[in-house]
Design a protein around this motif. Structure first.
Motif, PDB file in Angstrom:
ATOM      1  N   ASN A  82       0.894  -1.218   0.095  1.00 40.56           N
ATOM      2  CA  ASN A  82      -0.044   0.017  -0.061  1.00 40.56           C
ATOM      3  C   ASN A  82       0.975   1.407   0.091  1.00 40.56           C
ATOM      4  OD1 ASN A  82      -2.165  -1.426  -0.360  1.00 40.56           O
ATOM      5  ND2 ASN A  82      -3.082  -1.441   1.881  1.00 40.56           N
ATOM      6  N   LEU A 142       1.984   1.866  -3.685  1.00 46.21           N
ATOM      7  CA  LEU A 142       1.128   2.538  -4.613  1.00 46.21           C
ATOM      8  C   LEU A 142       0.958   4.018  -4.516  1.00 46.21           C
ATOM      9  CD1 LEU A 142      -1.896  -0.189  -4.102  1.00 46.21           C
ATOM     10  CD2 LEU A 142      -0.161  -0.013  -5.950  1.00 46.21           C
ATOM     11  N   ARG A 196      -6.956  -0.670  -6.701  1.00 44.37           N
ATOM     12  CA  ARG A 196      -7.661   0.516  -6.192  1.00 44.37           C
ATOM     13  C   ARG A 196      -6.663   1.646  -6.150  1.00 44.37           C
ATOM     14  NH1 ARG A 196     -12.072   1.820  -4.201  1.00 44.37           N
ATOM     15  NH2 ARG A 196     -11.974   3.296  -2.415  1.00 44.37           N
ATOM     16  N   ARG A 248     -19.044  -1.395   0.618  1.00 45.90           N
ATOM     17  CA  ARG A 248     -18.801  -0.317  -0.228  1.00 45.90           C
ATOM     18  C   ARG A 248     -17.794   0.785   0.010  1.00 45.90           C
ATOM     19  NH1 ARG A 248     -23.250   3.214   2.440  1.00 45.90           N
ATOM     20  NH2 ARG A 248     -22.680   1.722   4.260  1.00 45.90           N
ATOM     21  N   ARG A 249     -16.914   1.359  -1.017  1.00 49.53           N
ATOM     22  CA  ARG A 249     -15.653   1.810  -0.799  1.00 49.53           C
ATOM     23  C   ARG A 249     -15.705   3.060  -1.643  1.00 49.53           C
ATOM     24  NH1 ARG A 249     -10.729  -2.236  -1.530  1.00 49.53           N
ATOM     25  NH2 ARG A 249      -9.745  -0.328  -0.227  1.00 49.53           N
ATOM     26  N   ARG A 250     -16.470   4.258  -0.738  1.00 51.63           N
ATOM     27  CA  ARG A 250     -16.741   5.683  -1.466  1.00 51.63           C
ATOM     28  C   ARG A 250     -15.287   6.263  -1.628  1.00 51.63           C
ATOM     29  NH1 ARG A 250     -17.820   9.434   2.110  1.00 51.63           N
ATOM     30  NH2 ARG A 250     -17.368   9.200   4.361  1.00 51.63           N
ATOM     31  N   GLU A 253     -13.792  12.110   6.469  1.00 51.96           N
ATOM     32  CA  GLU A 253     -13.261  10.770   7.087  1.00 51.96           C
ATOM     33  C   GLU A 253     -11.694  10.572   6.916  1.00 51.96           C
ATOM     34  OE1 GLU A 253     -15.655   7.331   5.886  1.00 51.96           O
ATOM     35  OE2 GLU A 253     -14.131   7.072   4.066  1.00 51.96           O
ATOM     36  N   VAL A 257      -7.354   6.737   3.736  1.00 49.89           N
ATOM     37  CA  VAL A 257      -5.684   6.476   3.487  1.00 49.89           C
ATOM     38  C   VAL A 257      -5.429   7.133   2.025  1.00 49.89           C
ATOM     39  CG1 VAL A 257      -3.944   4.934   3.141  1.00 49.89           C
ATOM     40  CG2 VAL A 257      -5.535   4.453   5.206  1.00 49.89           C
ATOM     41  N   THR A 258      -6.056   6.466   1.073  1.00 51.18           N
ATOM     42  CA  THR A 258      -5.812   6.862  -0.251  1.00 51.18           C
ATOM     43  C   THR A 258      -6.307   8.210  -0.463  1.00 51.18           C
ATOM     44  OG1 THR A 258      -7.979   5.809  -1.005  1.00 51.18           O
ATOM     45  CG2 THR A 258      -5.544   4.558  -1.300  1.00 51.18           C
ATOM     46  N   ILE A 260      -9.003   3.580  12.523  1.00 46.66           N
ATOM     47  CA  ILE A 260      -7.878   4.364  11.919  1.00 46.66           C
ATOM     48  C   ILE A 260      -6.785   4.514  12.497  1.00 46.66           C
ATOM     49  CG2 ILE A 260      -9.482   5.573  10.310  1.00 46.66           C
ATOM     50  CD1 ILE A 260      -8.953   8.191  12.219  1.00 46.66           C
ATOM     51  N   PRO A 308      -7.857  -2.616   9.705  1.00 42.18           N
ATOM     52  CA  PRO A 308      -8.564  -3.808   9.155  1.00 42.18           C
ATOM     53  C   PRO A 308      -7.926  -4.668   8.359  1.00 42.18           C
ATOM     54  CG  PRO A 308      -8.968  -1.463   7.737  1.00 42.18           C
ATOM     55  CD  PRO A 308      -7.737  -1.353   8.893  1.00 42.18           C
ATOM     56  N   ASP A 309      -6.891  -4.472   7.740  1.00 37.77           N
ATOM     57  CA  ASP A 309      -6.159  -5.404   6.808  1.00 37.77           C
ATOM     58  C   ASP A 309      -5.772  -6.682   7.659  1.00 37.77           C
ATOM     59  OD1 ASP A 309      -7.127  -3.590   4.861  1.00 37.77           O
ATOM     60  OD2 ASP A 309      -5.012  -2.901   4.488  1.00 37.77           O
ATOM     61  N   MET A 337     -14.860  -0.873   9.590  1.00 42.14           N
ATOM     62  CA  MET A 337     -14.742  -0.383   8.314  1.00 42.14           C
ATOM     63  C   MET A 337     -15.439  -0.930   7.271  1.00 42.14           C
ATOM     64  SD  MET A 337     -11.064   1.433   8.301  1.00 42.14           S
ATOM     65  CE  MET A 337     -10.374   2.247   9.934  1.00 42.14           C
ATOM     66  N   PHE A 338     -15.260  -2.208   7.099  1.00 40.63           N
ATOM     67  CA  PHE A 338     -15.793  -3.023   5.679  1.00 40.63           C
ATOM     68  C   PHE A 338     -17.032  -3.754   5.860  1.00 40.63           C
ATOM     69  CE2 PHE A 338     -11.458  -1.842   4.848  1.00 40.63           C
ATOM     70  CZ  PHE A 338     -11.580  -1.056   3.766  1.00 40.63           C
ATOM     71  N   ARG A 368     -16.237  -8.364   4.666  1.00 38.37           N
ATOM     72  CA  ARG A 368     -15.049  -8.910   4.651  1.00 38.37           C
ATOM     73  C   ARG A 368     -14.977  -9.881   5.711  1.00 38.37           C
ATOM     74  NH1 ARG A 368      -9.567  -4.644   5.098  1.00 38.37           N
ATOM     75  NH2 ARG A 368      -8.340  -6.012   3.568  1.00 38.37           N
TER      76      ARG A 368
HETATM   77  C1  UD1 Z   1      -4.456   0.786  -1.575  1.00 38.82           C
HETATM   78  C2  UD1 Z   1      -4.517   0.824  -0.132  1.00 38.82           C
HETATM   79  O1  UD1 Z   1      -3.684   1.654   0.519  1.00 38.82           O
HETATM   80  N1  UD1 Z   1      -5.665   0.379   0.424  1.00 38.82           N
HETATM   81  C3  UD1 Z   1      -5.848   0.306   2.065  1.00 38.82           C
HETATM   82  C4  UD1 Z   1      -6.680   2.015   2.163  1.00 38.82           C
HETATM   83  O2  UD1 Z   1      -7.972   1.701   1.313  1.00 38.82           O
HETATM   84  P1  UD1 Z   1      -8.830   3.015   0.957  1.00 38.82           P
HETATM   85  O3  UD1 Z   1      -7.888   4.311   1.031  1.00 38.82           O
HETATM   86  O4  UD1 Z   1      -9.629   2.592  -0.087  1.00 38.82           O
HETATM   87  O5  UD1 Z   1      -9.608   3.131   2.318  1.00 38.82           O
HETATM   88  P2  UD1 Z   1     -10.271   4.295   3.150  1.00 38.82           P
HETATM   89  O6  UD1 Z   1      -9.270   4.571   4.284  1.00 38.82           O
HETATM   90  O7  UD1 Z   1     -10.465   5.395   2.345  1.00 38.82           O
HETATM   91  O8  UD1 Z   1     -11.532   3.833   3.886  1.00 38.82           O
HETATM   92  C5  UD1 Z   1     -11.603   2.367   4.438  1.00 38.82           C
HETATM   93  C6  UD1 Z   1     -13.003   2.214   4.811  1.00 38.82           C
HETATM   94  O9  UD1 Z   1     -13.295   2.763   6.060  1.00 38.82           O
HETATM   95  C7  UD1 Z   1     -14.125   3.403   6.224  1.00 38.82           C
HETATM   96  N2  UD1 Z   1     -13.598   4.433   7.189  1.00 38.82           N
HETATM   97  C8  UD1 Z   1     -12.305   5.018   7.001  1.00 38.82           C
HETATM   98  C9  UD1 Z   1     -12.052   6.134   7.614  1.00 38.82           C
HETATM   99  C10 UD1 Z   1     -12.946   6.487   8.844  1.00 38.82           C
HETATM  100  O10 UD1 Z   1     -12.506   7.633   9.696  1.00 38.82           O
HETATM  101  N3  UD1 Z   1     -13.946   6.176   9.109  1.00 38.82           N
HETATM  102  C11 UD1 Z   1     -14.680   4.910   8.097  1.00 38.82           C
HETATM  103  O11 UD1 Z   1     -15.684   4.371   8.552  1.00 38.82           O
HETATM  104  C12 UD1 Z   1     -14.314   4.054   4.843  1.00 38.82           C
HETATM  105  O12 UD1 Z   1     -15.714   4.570   4.668  1.00 38.82           O
HETATM  106  C13 UD1 Z   1     -14.006   2.756   3.935  1.00 38.82           C
HETATM  107  O13 UD1 Z   1     -15.178   1.935   4.050  1.00 38.82           O
HETATM  108  O14 UD1 Z   1      -6.942   1.840   3.443  1.00 38.82           O
HETATM  109  C14 UD1 Z   1      -7.768   0.836   4.113  1.00 38.82           C
HETATM  110  C15 UD1 Z   1      -8.105   1.245   5.566  1.00 38.82           C
HETATM  111  O15 UD1 Z   1      -6.963   1.141   6.281  1.00 38.82           O
HETATM  112  C16 UD1 Z   1      -7.214  -0.434   3.811  1.00 38.82           C
HETATM  113  O16 UD1 Z   1      -7.913  -1.674   4.404  1.00 38.82           O
HETATM  114  C17 UD1 Z   1      -6.701  -0.651   2.394  1.00 38.82           C
HETATM  115  O17 UD1 Z   1      -5.969  -1.954   2.301  1.00 38.82           O
END
Ligand code: UD1
Ligand code: PEP
Length: 435
Positions: free
Chosen positions: A23, A26, A97, A125-127, A167, A170-171, A312, A318-319, A341-342, A345
């Motif tokens: 990660n 990327l 991703r 969902r991965r908004r 929120e 990460v990305t 977070i 979560p991974d 978070m997911f 999974r």
């Molecule tokens: C390519 C990459 O780097 N992928 C990672 C990145 O995905 P990615 O960046 O896509 O994931 P996000 O951090 O955006 O969010 C992950 C999930 O957590 C939820 N969310 C996030 C933050 C928050 O404060 N509250 C909340 O509910 C989001 O809605 C989403 O469903 O981060 C995720 C969370 O560590 C990891 O599982 C993924 O492996």
């Protein structure tokens, strides 16, 4: 589609070195678009997602050369923006991703970007709202072509601003940061994600001439600069691989030393596995896990059942929850795994149940595991890998099981674990890849 045929019940022994972090790779690879100067990156893992992103950069016109077994040089002096309009680009980008993080650098350097809906694990969902709201706050226009599922952004002369992310994505944080480094004036990003990988990205951007402060916190300040320079960067060891190896060692009663783990960057990961009863010893920067017949899950101080939940950073990633879950199946005691978070999974637990594990899937987010304390081994079965981390969890389960298992769709595992069959076979595993 390839499969693994796994002979279970073997104890492994030896040393294993984690790959460079998927990660982080990327994010860092997308950042090469921010400068016309050369960037050298070391410890790049040879995994599907990373290779696809490198291919995508090459197709965009970035000059790429391999300078060592895990080292590459990138030069993005010439980028073919017309390529972004082609179906070839849009299809390729949608397979991973990480491609979404091409947008921030493209916006910063060329004032526009385009990407199809990015792929990655189907784990709920991965908004992407956080990304686009952030770009809009910097002054870009955003448009989503719902029919073709294409995100377009347009915005010359970005202006620094204050933003509070909805929120700590990460990305999303990485993307906004890369867009902001060359915006005019000062940008403040509050509720930023602060994973070690993001810290690494900030450090790299600062070495390129960016002015970012607050690195490691959720409050980043960015003073825009006109231009960025080349640099050299080394990826961290993959903390998800490290956690996977800890779980693997415990489940298979193996004595494994994880080399050069950069323990101080692992946050709460080692302590979480220790709460599962797994013994480990830090030898310098190596993690030594002795062979353990029994490991007992702690309870909370008041005697209630331990919960392991994702959060977070600096919370538990979560991974690694799927790995914790599978590891608990042979522990003594009970744990509630809460994947906040997911939402899709944990469904892979039905395969573990078929193997004989005692798990109650309470709802899509929560599963209770009642450890068998090795009274009954899991039984080998045929199963399919639904996502990258569930895939590795099933591999761990198969390696600990009685008899033979077949794991189909190992492309999911190949997305993030380099030569996993060969590396584990070198420790005494018996994994055969069937194409
Ligand atoms: C390519 C990459 O780097 N992928 C990672 C990145 O995905 P990615 O960046 O896509 O994931 P996000 O951090 O955006 O969010 C992950 C999930 O957590 C939820 N969310 C996030 C933050 C928050 O404060 N509250 C909340 O509910 C989001 O809605 C989403 O469903 O981060 C995720 C969370 O560590 C990891 O599982 C993924 O492996
Ligand atoms: C969910 C993951 O990856 P991606 O965000 O690439 O789907 C992961 O690495 O566990």
């Amino acid at each position: 589609m390839s499969s693994f045929r796994v002979k279970g019940g073997l104890k492994l022994k030896g040393e294993i070195t984690p790959q460079g972090a998927k990660n982080e790779a990327l994010q860092i690879l997308c950042a090469v678009l921010l400068t016309e100067e050369t960037i050298q990156i070391h410890k790049i893992p040879n995994i599907r997602d990373v290779n696809k992103l490198i291919e995508l950069l090459m197709d965009m016109g970035v000059a790429v050369s391999k300078t060592g077994p895990e080292s590459y040089e990138f030069n993005a002096a010439k980028v073919d923006l017309d390529y972004l309009d082609t179906d070839k680009f849009l299809t390729k980008a949608s397979s991973l991703r990480g491609s979404v993080m091409l947008l921030g650098p493209l916006l910063a350097r060329y004032g526009k970007g385009k990407i199809s809906k990015p792929g990655g694990d189907k784990i709920g969902r991965r908004r992407l709202d956080t990304h686009f709201v952030g770009f809009q706050k910097l002054g870009a226009k955003f448009n989503y072509d719902t029919k073709r599922e294409i995100y377009n952004i347009d915005g010359h002369d970005l202006k620094g601003t204050y933003m509070l992310l909805d929120e700590a994505s990460v990305t999303g944080t990485a993307n906004i940061l890369m867009a902001a480094v060359m915006a005019e004036g000062k940008t403040t990003i509050y509720n930023a994600a602060c994973e070690p990988y993001l810290q690494q990205l900030c450090d790299m951007l600062n070495r390129m001439g960016a002015k970012i402060t607050g690195v490691g916190s959720n409050l980043l300040h960015v003073e825009g600069v006109k231009k960025l320079n080349g640099t050299e960067h080394t990826l961290l060891p993959d903390m998800i691989e490290i956690g996977s190896f800890i779980g693997l060692a415990a489940m298979t009663q193996s004595e494994i030393t994880i080399k050069d783990a950069q323990i101080h960057r692992l946050g709460i990961i080692p302590d979480t596995f220790k709460r599962m009863g797994i013994k480990m010893e830090f030898r310098g920067d190596d993690i030594h896990i002795p062979a353990q017949k029994h490991y007992e899950i702690e309870t909370f101080i008041d005697g209630s059942i331990l919960t392991v939940a994702d959060a977070i950073w600096p919370g538990f990633t979560p991974d690694l929850l799927s790995i914790v879950l599978v590891t608990a199946t042979q522990a003594k005691g009970t744990v509630l795994v809460h994947q906040k978070m997911f939402e899709s999974r944990l469904f892979f637990v039905d395969k573990l149940i078929d193997m004989g594990a005692q798990i109650i899937l309470c709802d899509p987010h929560r599963a209770t595991v009642i450890g068998l304390d090795r009274k009954y081994p899991l039984k080998g079965i045929r199963m399919t890998s639904p996502d990258i981390r569930a895939g590795v969890s099933l591999l761990i389960a198969a390696l600990s099981a009685e008899g033979q298992s077949i794991i189909d769709n190992v492309e999911q595992i190949d997305r993030g674990y380099q030569y996993i069959d060969q590396r584990l076979n070198a420790l005494g595993a018996d994994i055969v890849r069937i194409d």
